[in-house]
Write an enzyme that holds these catalytic residues in place. Structure first.
Site, short mmCIF file in Angstrom:
data_model
loop_
_atom_site.label_atom_id
_atom_site.label_comp_id
_atom_site.label_asym_id
_atom_site.label_seq_id
_atom_site.Cartn_x
_atom_site.Cartn_y
_atom_site.Cartn_z
N HIS A 26 6.53 -23.97 9.59
CA HIS A 26 6.98 -22.62 9.05
C HIS A 26 6.02 -22.22 8.04
O HIS A 26 6.18 -21.06 7.26
CB HIS A 26 8.39 -22.71 8.57
CG HIS A 26 8.59 -23.30 7.36
ND1 HIS A 26 8.45 -24.70 7.03
CD2 HIS A 26 8.85 -22.69 6.15
CE1 HIS A 26 8.63 -25.26 5.93
NE2 HIS A 26 8.77 -23.93 5.30
C1 UD1 Z 1 11.56 -20.18 2.50
C2 UD1 Z 1 10.83 -20.76 1.37
C3 UD1 Z 1 10.06 -22.00 1.71
C4 UD1 Z 1 10.97 -23.12 2.30
C5 UD1 Z 1 11.62 -22.44 3.52
C6 UD1 Z 1 12.41 -23.23 4.20
C7 UD1 Z 1 9.97 -19.03 -0.32
C8 UD1 Z 1 9.13 -18.39 -0.73
N1 UD1 Z 1 10.06 -19.92 0.83
O1 UD1 Z 1 10.50 -19.99 3.68
O2 UD1 Z 1 9.58 -22.81 0.50
O3 UD1 Z 1 10.00 -24.22 2.90
O4 UD1 Z 1 12.14 -21.29 3.19
O5 UD1 Z 1 13.07 -22.67 5.66
O6 UD1 Z 1 10.98 -19.15 -0.83
N2 UD1 Z 1 14.90 -15.40 8.22
C9 UD1 Z 1 15.77 -15.30 9.65
N3 UD1 Z 1 17.08 -15.92 8.82
C10 UD1 Z 1 17.14 -16.56 7.59
C11 UD1 Z 1 16.24 -16.59 6.86
C12 UD1 Z 1 15.08 -16.06 7.17
O7 UD1 Z 1 15.74 -14.98 10.42
O8 UD1 Z 1 18.39 -16.97 7.62
C13 UD1 Z 1 13.46 -14.76 8.77
C14 UD1 Z 1 13.23 -13.52 8.40
O9 UD1 Z 1 12.26 -12.64 9.15
C15 UD1 Z 1 12.31 -13.72 6.96
C16 UD1 Z 1 11.63 -14.80 7.33
O10 UD1 Z 1 12.35 -15.64 8.20
O11 UD1 Z 1 11.50 -12.69 6.59
C17 UD1 Z 1 11.08 -15.97 6.28
O12 UD1 Z 1 12.24 -16.12 5.39
P1 UD1 Z 1 11.95 -16.40 3.77
O13 UD1 Z 1 13.19 -16.80 3.16
O14 UD1 Z 1 11.27 -15.23 3.18
O15 UD1 Z 1 10.96 -17.49 3.76
P2 UD1 Z 1 10.60 -18.79 4.39
O16 UD1 Z 1 9.47 -18.86 5.54
O17 UD1 Z 1 12.18 -19.11 5.25
#
Ligand code: UD1
Length: 366
Positions: free
Chosen positions: A209
């Site tokens: 990821h």
């Molecule tokens: C975040 C953390 C990362 C961690 C990871 C675990 C930061 C900078 N990054 O990354 O350190 O290893 O979580 O998963 O905080 N999304 C969904 N559903 C959700 C959450 C997210 O669909 O419940 C999708 C959305 O499109 C979102 C994308 O995932 O834009 C990224 O989510 P985000 O929380 O920004 O970062 P992660 O890549 O999950």
């Protein structure tokens, strides 16, 4: 004493669970201790959030800030604004943040500006890679904190080298391992691999990821090419993070992954299902931070698809190997690990299931 514990994203939930449990035990002895569990809402999907609360027996959060997804500044800013309002209303003595996600740094910053004491659990980890958003979050959070709880002595050394006052640094062990040790037997009893028609130790688990791996089409493609070769030799199970799925679809890689006959794509898994699969795997292929540490205690070799790690202790004990994004290098590393007998690795000091207890004792005596 009033303590606010913050969780925001998937890797936070297993870290706060033992802290909440230890605080609740203390509350039974001392009813004057007030505890508030705050979910920032950074992760919000059923499988990215609620499934973990259920599996881990976490109480419902007292407050959900419901910030959701966004750019780094949007997400961090929204958490800060909502958390500041909560702090002004509740006036806690301590804020406890865990890990390195955007919610971690946002809450630490909001609290510190209000002169509220902040404790960071999993402090001092450093990848020295400033292209990783988590590295920025780790360094900024640590600089702000009044208590820094470290998982190993290398992390404590990092903090000392950065000039942190030694009295603030507490080597307590690893709360994520507290959770793993508590649930390991129950997770293995689920025998998730059988539901997938696989044999114990007869498959590898893949997770990806990191933006550096999945947001750049050429990088992601090199990994997919490697998975294609590996799945011919070892069945692979790949629970796919929502970000990774979106990117794979955008880059035309999703159909290719779907077409691999010995690779199973799954939706994100809950904590117990995942632990069931990783605990009985032959190998873990990942870019996650937490899985590198879990692999040590599970005795499952781990190949980390990154050029660096903030968790070098996992390499020092022989459980983990870093591999650059190169198709041939990934395939060679997998073959090498499979040829070597798996085994047990030396467990780092204080990864013993008591880290949260140590943290709570230190907070209460502060
Ligand atoms: C975040 C953390 C990362 C961690 C990871 C675990 C930061 C900078 N990054 O990354 O350190 O290893 O979580 O998963 O905080 N999304 C969904 N559903 C959700 C959450 C997210 O669909 O419940 C999708 C959305 O499109 C979102 C994308 O995932 O834009 C990224 O989510 P985000 O929380 O920004 O970062 P992660 O890549 O999950």
């Amino acid at each position: 004493m009033k303590i606010v514990v913050v969780a925001g994203a998937r890797p936070n939930f297993m870290k706060v669970a033992p802290i909440i449990e230890a605080l609740k035990k203390q509350q039974a002895i001392d009813p004057a201790l007030e505890l508030l569990l705050v979910h920032t809402g950074q992760h919000y999907d059923e499988q990215m959030s609620r499934a973990f609360f259920n599996d881990l027996g976490l109480p419902r959060p007292d407050v959900d800030l419901e910030v959701g997804s966004g750019t780094h500044a949007e997400q961090t800013g929204r958490v800060m604004i909502a958390f500041e309002a909560l702090l002004l209303e509740r006036k806690p003595d301590w804020v406890v943040v865990v890990g390195d996600v955007n919610s971690t740094v946002a809450c630490a910053l909001a609290a510190k500006k209000l002169c509220i004491k902040v404790a960071h659990v999993e402090a001092g980890l450093r990848s020295r890679d400033w292209t990783m958003p988590e590295e920025v979050n780790r360094v900024v959070t640590d600089v702000l904190c009044d208590a820094l709880f470290t998982t190993d002595t290398l992390a404590s050394d990092n903090l000392r080298r950065e000039g942190v006052e030694p009295a603030k640094i507490h080597f307590v062990g690893n709360v994520m391992i507290d959770t793993l040790l508590k649930h390991h037997v129950r997770a293995q009893a689920l025998r998730q691999w059988e539901d997938l028609g696989l044999a114990r130790r007869g498959y590898g688990v893949v997770t990806l990821h990191r933006p550096s791996n999945v947001d750049a089409p050429e990088e992601f493609k090199k990994i997919v090419d490697a998975l294609d070769v590996v799945q011919d030799e070892l069945a692979l199970v790949f629970p796919v993070h929502p970000r990774t799925r979106r990117m794979a679809e955008n880059f035309g890689l999703w159909n290719r992954l779907q077409g691999m006959k010995n690779l199973r794509l799954l939706a994100p898994l809950g904590y117990l299902q995942m632990l069931s699969l990783t605990g009985s795997a032959a190998l873990i292929l990942t870019d996650s931070g937490g899985l590198q540490e879990e692999a040590v205690v599970l005795g499952v070799p781990c190949i980390t698809l990154r050029p660096n790690t903030e968790r070098p202790i996992t390499i020092a004990v022989g459980a983990n190997q870093l591999v650059d994004n190169d198709t041939d290098a990934i395939v060679a590393a997998v073959r090498c690990k499979l040829a070597a007998a798996g085994g047990t690795f030396r467990r780092p000091e204080k990864w013993d299931g008591q880290a949260a207890h140590r943290i709570v004792q230190i907070l209460l005596n502060s």
